[in-house]
Design a protein around this motif. Structure first.
Motif, PDB file in Angstrom:
ATOM      1  N   LEU A 120       0.831  -1.212   0.000  1.00  0.00           N
ATOM      2  CA  LEU A 120       0.000   0.000   0.000  1.00  0.00           C
ATOM      3  C   LEU A 120       0.861   1.255   0.000  1.00  0.00           C
ATOM      4  O   LEU A 120       1.990   1.257   0.487  1.00  0.00           O
ATOM      5  CB  LEU A 120      -0.896   0.011   1.252  1.00  0.00           C
TER       6      LEU A 120
ATOM      7  N   ASP B  16      -3.171   5.396   0.024  1.00  0.00           N
ATOM      8  CA  ASP B  16      -4.157   4.352   0.363  1.00  0.00           C
ATOM      9  C   ASP B  16      -4.607   4.492   1.818  1.00  0.00           C
ATOM     10  O   ASP B  16      -5.782   4.339   2.143  1.00  0.00           O
ATOM     11  CB  ASP B  16      -3.548   2.960   0.159  1.00  0.00           C
TER      12      ASP B  16
ATOM     13  N   TYR C 145      -9.498  -3.221   4.253  1.00  0.00           N
ATOM     14  CA  TYR C 145      -8.697  -4.134   3.445  1.00  0.00           C
ATOM     15  C   TYR C 145      -9.045  -5.599   3.688  1.00  0.00           C
ATOM     16  O   TYR C 145      -8.261  -6.487   3.398  1.00  0.00           O
ATOM     17  CB  TYR C 145      -7.202  -3.832   3.628  1.00  0.00           C
TER      18      TYR C 145
END
Lengths: 254, 253
Positions: B118, B122, B159
């Motif tokens: 990431l 993000d 996530y």
């Protein structure tokens, strides 16, 4: 005592005394154990606490830029091998805290259930009398107030030290778990206040210890050994009448 | 003279001597035993984690006990932004060699061989949470500081790291691998625990862990890893820099 009134030839009343010893119970076994366990355990707590305190040794007595006493001078740290032992201090502190707490807690329970608290708790006269005891001990006043097992100053001191012990546990827990025990931390006036209070109580123990040891030395062996043996040796007067010598007990003839 | 009173006195004297010797013998034996046990503990050879194994056991026992009372509902007290210090203290530089730039990536090891990579953006795309709390150092000082970032719990959700969140620990390592911490999941899921990218409303300075650091108010500062490189999940305690130096692994407040 009729026998003591026999006259001797010189016409005087003859009475004799003899000093005898007797054993008088003073400290119960449990209290002696609590006392002598607490002493080394508290010593370890103060030592490990010092190792922790060193890592942020910001306290002092003074005002503005003027410092009267710094806690602590480097010489004390060096003498006690304090620097860079924070992790050691924490490891010992968080082990011996249990011994300190359990021993102190059992002591308080014992004094309550055995009735020993009656000798220890101050009564309404104790605070005033404690001053008179202090003046007497400083040789300013000739007589001390009458006392039981403990004098008024002792009652105040030995009760205060229990309150201090509870204070150390409360302030200690407030520093140890300031979020989970947030209400304790709040009660202490916040995290930094709790740390100062915890530190001040420790200084209090050291002062207590110094005065306590001086007083014990001044009170003498008989008083000290009672904290180990449990008894004191008391002397008392006994009247004795020796057998009269025959030649001299002829007063009835005349 | 065989006076009965003096006979009695001698008997009392014998009794005093007997009891004095008995009591002091027990006293000295117990004191010596106490000193012996203390010295034995003090000199107990330290294990690899730099503390006497007995004391490590007590640390773990304390952890178990206080974990029972842990509640993630209890939060570190919130302060006003104006109460925060303008310059947060920088106390450690392990794992902070050199400077990082935007080429930095966060590596999230979902499971061995499956790594999510990431960027900072993000993380910034997650809802921003601000925390102003009294940051506490294991050394004994504390400072009101103001941080901003993504809630760790929001991050796991976004996530899809739900199965990872059932594991016991989260481990974090700096990009250079020299500083590393492990934190228990209940503390990580506390709503004030942040993947933090702001200090005082501005991007983190390099020495405060740019670009991303951990803020976990229920722990001492040693657990707030600066400059997160790798994040992983485990049921075993992840390795921990200061625990290896003899400190309490849990370090929970």
């Amino acid at each position: 005592m009729a026998a003591a009134k026999k006259k001797r030839s010189n016409g005087l009343l003859y009475v004799a005394f003899i000093f005898l010893k007797r054993i008088v119970k003073k400290h119960p076994l449990a209290i002696r154990w609590f006392h002598w366990i607490n002493f080394p355990v508290l010593t370890v707590m103060i030592w490990s606490g010092l190792l922790i305190y060193w890592a942020n040794d910001v306290y002092r007595l003074g005002w503005g830029d003027k410092t009267l006493v710094k806690f602590f001078p480097q010489s004390i740290y060096d003498a006690l091998n304090v620097p860079f032992h924070l992790s050691t201090g924490m490891a010992f502190h968080f082990f011996f805290m249990w011994l300190f707490f359990v021993n102190g807690f059992l002591y308080v329970l014992y004094t309550i259930f055995s009735g020993e608290w009656r000798y220890l708790a101050p009564d309404k006269h104790s605070f005033k009398e404690a001053w008179l005891v202090l003046l007497h001990d400083l040789h300013i006043r000739k007589t001390a107030p009458p006392q039981g097992k403990y004098n008024a100053a002792q009652r105040v001191a030995y009760s205060a030290i229990i309150v201090m012990g509870a204070g150390s546990i409360i302030t200690g827990l407030a520093i140890y778990k300031p979020i989970q025990l947030y209400w304790l931390c709040y009660l202490c006036g916040g995290y930094e206040a709790a740390r100062i209070e915890h530190f001040a109580l420790t200084i209090g123990y050291v002062l207590f210890f110094l005065i306590h040891v001086i007083q014990v030395i001044l009170a003498g062996w008989n008083n000290f050994q009672a904290m180990v043996t449990g008894f004191e040796v008391e002397q008392y007067k006994e009247v004795t009448v020796p057998e009269p010598e025959p030649a001299e007990t002829t007063t009835t003839d005349a | 003279m065989s006076d009965p009173a003096q006979e009695k006195d001698k008997a009392v004297q014998r009794e005093i001597s007997r009891r004095t010797i008995m009591s002091f013998s027990v006293f000295f034996v117990c004191m010596a035993l106490g000193v012996f046990l203390f010295l034995k503990l003090y000199h107990e050879p330290a294990s690899a984690d730099n503390v006497q194994p007995t004391l490590r056991t007590v640390f773990k026992t304390n952890e178990k006990l206080f974990s029972l009372f842990y509640s993630k509902i209890r939060q570190a007290r919130s302060f006003k932004k104006k109460d925060a210090v303008p310059n947060a203290r920088v106390n450690g530089d392990v794992g902070m060699g050199g400077t990082l730039d935007t080429s930095w990536r966060l590596k999230v090891v979902r499971k061995p061989g499956d790594t999510l990579v990431l960027t900072l953006d993000d993380i910034k795309a997650l809802p921003k949470t601000e925390v102003v709390f009294d940051f506490k150092c294991v050394e004994g000082w504390s400072q009101v500081t103001y941080w901003g970032g993504a809630r760790f719990s929001d991050f796991l959700q976004k996530y899809n790291l739900v199965s990872q969140s059932t594991m016991k620990y989260v481990g974090m390592i700096t990009p250079d691998g020299t500083y590393y911490v492990g934190n228990d999941m209940p503390s990580m899921m506390q709503p004030q625990t942040l993947l933090c990218y702001e200090l005082n409303g501005k991007p983190l300075p390099q020495n405060q862990g740019y670009p991303l650091r951990l803020i976990i108010p229920v722990k001492y500062g040693i657990k707030h890893l600066k400059r997160i490189g790798i994040m992983y999940f485990s049921n075993e305690k992840p390795k921990d820099y200061w625990a290896e130096q003899g400190y309490d692994y849990y370090s929970g407040l």
